[in-house]
Write a protein that holds these residues in place. Structure first.
Motif, mmCIF file in Angstrom:
data_model
loop_
_atom_site.group_PDB
_atom_site.id
_atom_site.type_symbol
_atom_site.label_atom_id
_atom_site.label_comp_id
_atom_site.label_asym_id
_atom_site.label_seq_id
_atom_site.Cartn_x
_atom_site.Cartn_y
_atom_site.Cartn_z
ATOM 1 N N UNK A 25 0.825 -1.208 0.000
ATOM 2 C CA UNK A 25 0.000 0.000 0.000
ATOM 3 C C UNK A 25 0.863 1.263 0.000
ATOM 4 N N UNK A 26 1.957 1.266 -0.759
ATOM 5 C CA UNK A 26 2.834 2.439 -0.870
ATOM 6 C C UNK A 26 3.280 2.951 0.492
ATOM 7 N N UNK A 27 3.880 2.081 1.261
ATOM 8 C CA UNK A 27 4.337 2.402 2.607
ATOM 9 C C UNK A 27 5.220 3.643 2.595
ATOM 10 N N UNK A 28 4.960 4.580 3.483
ATOM 11 C CA UNK A 28 5.718 5.818 3.591
ATOM 12 C C UNK A 28 6.894 5.606 4.540
ATOM 13 N N UNK A 29 8.077 5.357 3.996
ATOM 14 C CA UNK A 29 9.264 5.114 4.823
ATOM 15 C C UNK A 29 9.660 6.339 5.648
#
Length: 109
Positions: A25-29
């Motif tokens: 889910x487009x992880x926000x690092x």
């Protein structure tokens, strides 16, 4: 990916139970990036280093309590000293407070 996870975010062997794979889910690092902030805890200036996601959660807690993040942190600091004589890892305590906030009261039982 854990051995219990399968492709598609489902728990392996768990029929139709949904699993959790943040990277699908487009992880926000950026949320994992540690940030240091100067804070004042009950009159004492100090520096607190937490990952960005915890600062966001603290901002939400402060908003719900209509106060500042410093006020939330000071309250936790004061209460842990009054109730338990202090804590060795204040940053760790704050992380736990944030997780308990997200999970709700059922986690403390």
């Amino acid at each position: 990916m854990s051995s219990r996870m399968s492709r598609g975010g489902r728990v392996a062997g768990g029929a139709d139970r949904q699993g959790f794979d943040p990277f699908e889910e487009n992880f926000n690092m950026g949320l994992a990036q540690p940030l240091s902030r100067s804070v004042r805890l009950n009159g004492f200036a100090t520096c607190l280093r937490l990952e960005a996601v915890y600062w966001r959660i603290l901002e939400r807690i402060a908003e719900l309590n209509q106060c500042s993040v410093n006020a939330v942190l000071s309250y936790v600091d004061r209460e842990v000293h009054l109730r338990h004589g202090g804590v060795r890892n204040f940053s760790g305590l704050i992380r736990v407070v944030c997780v308990v906030f997200l999970l709700g009261p059922q986690v403390t039982r």
